[in-house]
Design a protein around this motif. Structure first.
Motif, PDB file in Angstrom:
ATOM      1  N   LEU A  10       0.268  -1.093  -0.258  1.00  0.00           N
ATOM      2  CA  LEU A  10      -0.248  -0.070   0.270  1.00  0.00           C
ATOM      3  C   LEU A  10       1.033   1.271   0.217  1.00  0.00           C
ATOM      4  O   LEU A  10       1.018   1.971   0.914  1.00  0.00           O
ATOM      5  CB  LEU A  10      -0.888   0.085   1.275  1.00  0.00           C
ATOM      6  N   THR A  11       1.090   2.066  -0.809  1.00  0.00           N
ATOM      7  CA  THR A  11       0.540   3.399  -0.784  1.00  0.00           C
ATOM      8  C   THR A  11       2.072   3.684  -1.072  1.00  0.00           C
ATOM      9  O   THR A  11       3.405   3.900  -0.552  1.00  0.00           O
ATOM     10  CB  THR A  11       0.228   4.302   0.002  1.00  0.00           C
ATOM     11  N   PRO A  12       1.972   5.738  -0.837  1.00  0.00           N
ATOM     12  CA  PRO A  12       3.127   5.919  -0.645  1.00  0.00           C
ATOM     13  C   PRO A  12       4.667   5.841   0.566  1.00  0.00           C
ATOM     14  O   PRO A  12       5.050   5.700   0.736  1.00  0.00           O
ATOM     15  CB  PRO A  12       2.577   8.147  -0.594  1.00  0.00           C
ATOM     16  N   LEU A  13       4.068   7.240   1.647  1.00  0.00           N
ATOM     17  CA  LEU A  13       4.600   7.636   2.344  1.00  0.00           C
ATOM     18  C   LEU A  13       5.414   6.015   3.252  1.00  0.00           C
ATOM     19  O   LEU A  13       4.899   5.611   3.520  1.00  0.00           O
ATOM     20  CB  LEU A  13       4.016   8.190   3.643  1.00  0.00           C
ATOM     21  N   LEU A  14       6.840   6.349   3.545  1.00  0.00           N
ATOM     22  CA  LEU A  14       7.254   5.523   4.445  1.00  0.00           C
ATOM     23  C   LEU A  14       8.080   5.631   5.562  1.00  0.00           C
ATOM     24  O   LEU A  14       8.613   7.100   5.619  1.00  0.00           O
ATOM     25  CB  LEU A  14       7.556   3.933   3.380  1.00  0.00           C
ATOM     26  N   LEU A  15       8.642   5.194   6.274  1.00  0.00           N
ATOM     27  CA  LEU A  15       9.613   5.061   7.136  1.00  0.00           C
ATOM     28  C   LEU A  15      11.163   3.978   7.145  1.00  0.00           C
ATOM     29  O   LEU A  15       9.943   2.975   7.205  1.00  0.00           O
ATOM     30  CB  LEU A  15       8.863   5.336   8.207  1.00  0.00           C
ATOM     31  N   LEU A  16      11.638   3.786   7.553  1.00  0.00           N
ATOM     32  CA  LEU A  16      13.296   3.235   7.729  1.00  0.00           C
ATOM     33  C   LEU A  16      13.503   3.329   8.823  1.00  0.00           C
ATOM     34  O   LEU A  16      13.844   4.567   9.778  1.00  0.00           O
ATOM     35  CB  LEU A  16      14.393   3.932   6.562  1.00  0.00           C
ATOM     36  N   GLN A  20      13.180   9.043  15.116  1.00  0.00           N
ATOM     37  CA  GLN A  20      11.760  10.221  15.971  1.00  0.00           C
ATOM     38  C   GLN A  20      11.898  11.170  14.178  1.00  0.00           C
ATOM     39  O   GLN A  20      11.004  11.946  14.116  1.00  0.00           O
ATOM     40  CB  GLN A  20      12.241  10.200  17.074  1.00  0.00           C
ATOM     41  N   VAL A  21      13.554  11.414  14.067  1.00  0.00           N
ATOM     42  CA  VAL A  21      13.556  12.414  12.977  1.00  0.00           C
ATOM     43  C   VAL A  21      13.801  11.897  11.757  1.00  0.00           C
ATOM     44  O   VAL A  21      14.672  11.023  11.670  1.00  0.00           O
ATOM     45  CB  VAL A  21      14.621  13.594  13.915  1.00  0.00           C
ATOM     46  N   ILE A  22      13.754  12.208  10.796  1.00  0.00           N
ATOM     47  CA  ILE A  22      13.588  11.443   9.556  1.00  0.00           C
ATOM     48  C   ILE A  22      14.918  12.530   8.995  1.00  0.00           C
ATOM     49  O   ILE A  22      14.469  13.598   8.975  1.00  0.00           O
ATOM     50  CB  ILE A  22      12.500  11.999   8.260  1.00  0.00           C
ATOM     51  N   LEU A  23      15.798  11.665   8.894  1.00  0.00           N
ATOM     52  CA  LEU A  23      17.384  12.791   7.692  1.00  0.00           C
ATOM     53  C   LEU A  23      17.079  13.356   6.713  1.00  0.00           C
ATOM     54  O   LEU A  23      17.259  12.487   5.720  1.00  0.00           O
ATOM     55  CB  LEU A  23      18.207  10.990   8.839  1.00  0.00           C
ATOM     56  N   THR A  24      17.530  13.996   6.825  1.00  0.00           N
ATOM     57  CA  THR A  24      17.776  14.876   4.851  1.00  0.00           C
ATOM     58  C   THR A  24      19.817  14.784   4.949  1.00  0.00           C
ATOM     59  O   THR A  24      19.901  15.179   5.622  1.00  0.00           O
ATOM     60  CB  THR A  24      17.968  16.240   4.532  1.00  0.00           C
ATOM     61  N   LYS A  25      19.715  13.921   4.055  1.00  0.00           N
ATOM     62  CA  LYS A  25      21.438  13.645   3.823  1.00  0.00           C
ATOM     63  C   LYS A  25      21.654  14.169   2.354  1.00  0.00           C
ATOM     64  O   LYS A  25      20.866  14.269   1.688  1.00  0.00           O
ATOM     65  CB  LYS A  25      21.307  11.805   3.831  1.00  0.00           C
ATOM     66  N   GLU A 312      -7.287   1.466  -7.503  1.00  0.00           N
ATOM     67  CA  GLU A 312      -7.485   1.614  -6.360  1.00  0.00           C
ATOM     68  C   GLU A 312      -7.277   2.962  -5.046  1.00  0.00           C
ATOM     69  O   GLU A 312      -5.687   2.682  -6.041  1.00  0.00           O
ATOM     70  CB  GLU A 312      -7.425   0.152  -5.339  1.00  0.00           C
ATOM     71  N   PHE A 313      -7.840   3.158  -4.623  1.00  0.00           N
ATOM     72  CA  PHE A 313      -6.669   4.320  -3.877  1.00  0.00           C
ATOM     73  C   PHE A 313      -6.461   3.584  -3.024  1.00  0.00           C
ATOM     74  O   PHE A 313      -6.575   3.208  -2.006  1.00  0.00           O
ATOM     75  CB  PHE A 313      -8.615   5.035  -3.118  1.00  0.00           C
ATOM     76  N   LYS A 314      -5.499   4.613  -2.459  1.00  0.00           N
ATOM     77  CA  LYS A 314      -4.299   3.926  -1.562  1.00  0.00           C
ATOM     78  C   LYS A 314      -3.368   5.692  -0.960  1.00  0.00           C
ATOM     79  O   LYS A 314      -3.073   6.420  -1.523  1.00  0.00           O
ATOM     80  CB  LYS A 314      -3.021   3.354  -2.760  1.00  0.00           C
ATOM     81  N   VAL A 315      -3.609   5.363  -0.044  1.00  0.00           N
ATOM     82  CA  VAL A 315      -2.998   6.759   0.718  1.00  0.00           C
ATOM     83  C   VAL A 315      -1.972   6.219   2.001  1.00  0.00           C
ATOM     84  O   VAL A 315      -2.471   5.312   2.883  1.00  0.00           O
ATOM     85  CB  VAL A 315      -3.805   7.870   0.733  1.00  0.00           C
ATOM     86  N   GLU A 316      -1.060   6.278   2.256  1.00  0.00           N
ATOM     87  CA  GLU A 316       0.065   6.086   3.491  1.00  0.00           C
ATOM     88  C   GLU A 316       0.136   7.508   4.406  1.00  0.00           C
ATOM     89  O   GLU A 316       1.286   7.878   3.310  1.00  0.00           O
ATOM     90  CB  GLU A 316       1.169   5.010   3.065  1.00  0.00           C
ATOM     91  N   ASN A 317       0.701   7.015   5.322  1.00  0.00           N
ATOM     92  CA  ASN A 317       1.185   8.294   6.531  1.00  0.00           C
ATOM     93  C   ASN A 317       2.326   7.992   7.542  1.00  0.00           C
ATOM     94  O   ASN A 317       1.521   6.975   8.348  1.00  0.00           O
ATOM     95  CB  ASN A 317       0.709   9.453   6.758  1.00  0.00           C
ATOM     96  N   THR A 318       3.625   7.538   7.463  1.00  0.00           N
ATOM     97  CA  THR A 318       4.042   7.105   8.090  1.00  0.00           C
ATOM     98  C   THR A 318       4.929   8.044   9.399  1.00  0.00           C
ATOM     99  O   THR A 318       5.875   8.026   9.983  1.00  0.00           O
ATOM    100  CB  THR A 318       5.218   6.143   8.270  1.00  0.00           C
ATOM    101  N   SER A 319       4.661   9.149   9.657  1.00  0.00           N
ATOM    102  CA  SER A 319       5.232  10.513  10.177  1.00  0.00           C
ATOM    103  C   SER A 319       3.520  10.443  11.643  1.00  0.00           C
ATOM    104  O   SER A 319       4.406  11.844  11.681  1.00  0.00           O
ATOM    105  CB  SER A 319       5.532  11.353   9.264  1.00  0.00           C
TER     106      SER A 319
END
Length: 412
Positions: A10-16, A20-25, A312-319
């Protein structure tokens, strides 16, 4: 990694990982001292995989702090820069670029995952490398940096990758980006056209039929035959869509009698997946050992009940950061609670009781109530106290008045 017919990633947003803070590299690809590619971004991942229990597992993680430019990165004569980012135990994310005389583009994204890494793929039935890629066409003009602060989802086999806080440039002028930007469409603010009586029509909204409150379901997840997650809740999904000048709202309930529940647990993550013939709903909890608490940080929804461009409608939020509770205790909220997933998608949860970590003897721990329930209990107490105070004041006034009236007479 096989994808079962009943399960859809399912869907877009994700998390590795579960930082706690998503890192910008920031990464630089050089040929000698000349930089051919400069890139900054954060990346989140959602991966489904087969487990030894013959079930679908799902792992959410974000690009970790150990992510670094691999030696496989190259400038390729300054015409086709390749950035390979290595991280974790044998994982990598690659971006293939190309350039012409007036522009450049990122044309392919490739992800390599090592399923032998048990820190990510708990109880994986595979022990090899999984490679998946997707052709893209993210273009920008030369002498400008491409910038996209919004989330950009890339769907691949069994994998969703979401890039955010993106800025990159092929052949930057120095060790930093050009001042001129090529902005992605998602970052461009929408400007409403000027309203005129002759040409502007008021948007129409199609009212959704009245939907009864959903039925409460009881779910649990086990790890090695030991219950690791308990949940009781009544769920209602609310999706708003806009097509042209018309807005529609779709509201539907999750029927626990038609749901198949599954999931997995580890020390720092727990997942509950609810699936029926038309909808898959995933709740992702994470534990913070430092603060000794847990919370709901991810929701994934995929449904065929709401068509979206023929798919199909898909949405995700992992923040997300909902339902925060002390580890070893359970979260309860009898009042209706709105879990906002995106600006146009929410889940209305009723009679909620959940505990994803440190479940002992398959029973809930000490309850921590939501603030709404506490407020509901506090209101009658305050009203009761106010009424009692009012009665006391009236009684005192009555006694004082009676005493004064007797003082005006003499005994015969």
């Amino acid at each position: 990694m096989s994808l079962s017919a009943s399960y859809r990633l399912l869907t877009p947003l994700l998390l590795l990982g579960f930082v706690q803070v998503i890192l910008t590299k920031r990464f630089e690809v050089k040929d000698g001292t000349k930089i051919c590619l400069l890139a900054e971004f954060s990346a989140n991942f959602s991966v489904s995989y087969d487990t030894t229990a013959k079930k679908q597992g799902i792992v959410l993680f974000s690009l970790p702090d150990d992510a670094h430019k691999s030696s496989k990165s190259s400038c390729n004569n300054m015409t086709a820069p390749l950035l390979v980012v290595s991280f974790g135990n044998g994982h990598s994310l690659s971006m293939n670029f190309s350039r012409s005389n007036i522009s450049y583009k990122m044309e392919e994204l490739t992800l390599v995952l090592n399923e032998r890494d048990s820190t990510l793929f708990h109880n994986s039935s595979k022990a090899d490398l999984f490679i998946t890629s997707r052709s893209l066409d993210i273009s920008a003009k030369l002498n400008t940096s491409y910038m996209c602060m919004s989330d950009s989802a890339v769907y691949m086999q069994n994998v969703n990758v979401t890039l955010s806080d993106v800025q990159w440039e092929v052949l930057p002028p120095a060790s930093n980006f050009s001042k001129n930007k090529t902005q992605c469409q998602a970052d461009v603010p929408t400007v409403a056209p000027p309203t005129t009586r002759l040409t502007t029509l008021a948007p129409t909204t199609t009212a959704s039929p009245v939907v009864k409150n959903p039925v409460r379901g009881i779910y649990n997840v086990s790890n090695k035959n030991v219950t690791c997650l308990l949940a009781e809740m009544a769920l209602q999904i609310n999706i708003s869509q806009k097509t042209g000048n018309k807005s529609t709202t779709k509201i539907f309930n999750i029927n626990p009698h038609e749901i198949s529940a599954s999931g997995n647990c580890s020390n720092d993550q727990a997942t509950l997946q609810l699936t029926d013939a038309s909808t898959t709903l995933i709740f992702q909890f994470v534990a913070n050992a430092t603060l000794s608490n847990f919370y709901l940080n991810g929701i994934v929804i995929s449904t065929s009940l709401v068509p979206s461009r023929g798919k199909e409608f898909k949405v995700e939020n992992t923040s997300l950061h909902y339902l925060q509770t002390t580890l070893g205790k359970s979260y309860m909220c009898q009042a209706e609670q709105v879990l906002q997933v995106t600006s146009n998608v929410s889940i209305n949860a009723f009679e909620l009781h959940v505990q994803p970590f440190k479940v002992e003897n398959s029973k809930y721990g000490t309850v921590e109530e939501c603030q709404m329930d506490k407020d509901d209990m506090l209101i009658p107490i305050i009203v009761g106290a106010a009424l009692a105070g009012l009665v006391l004041i009236v009684l005192i006034a009555y006694l004082i008045g009676r005493k004064r009236s007797h003082a005006g007479y003499q005994t015969i």
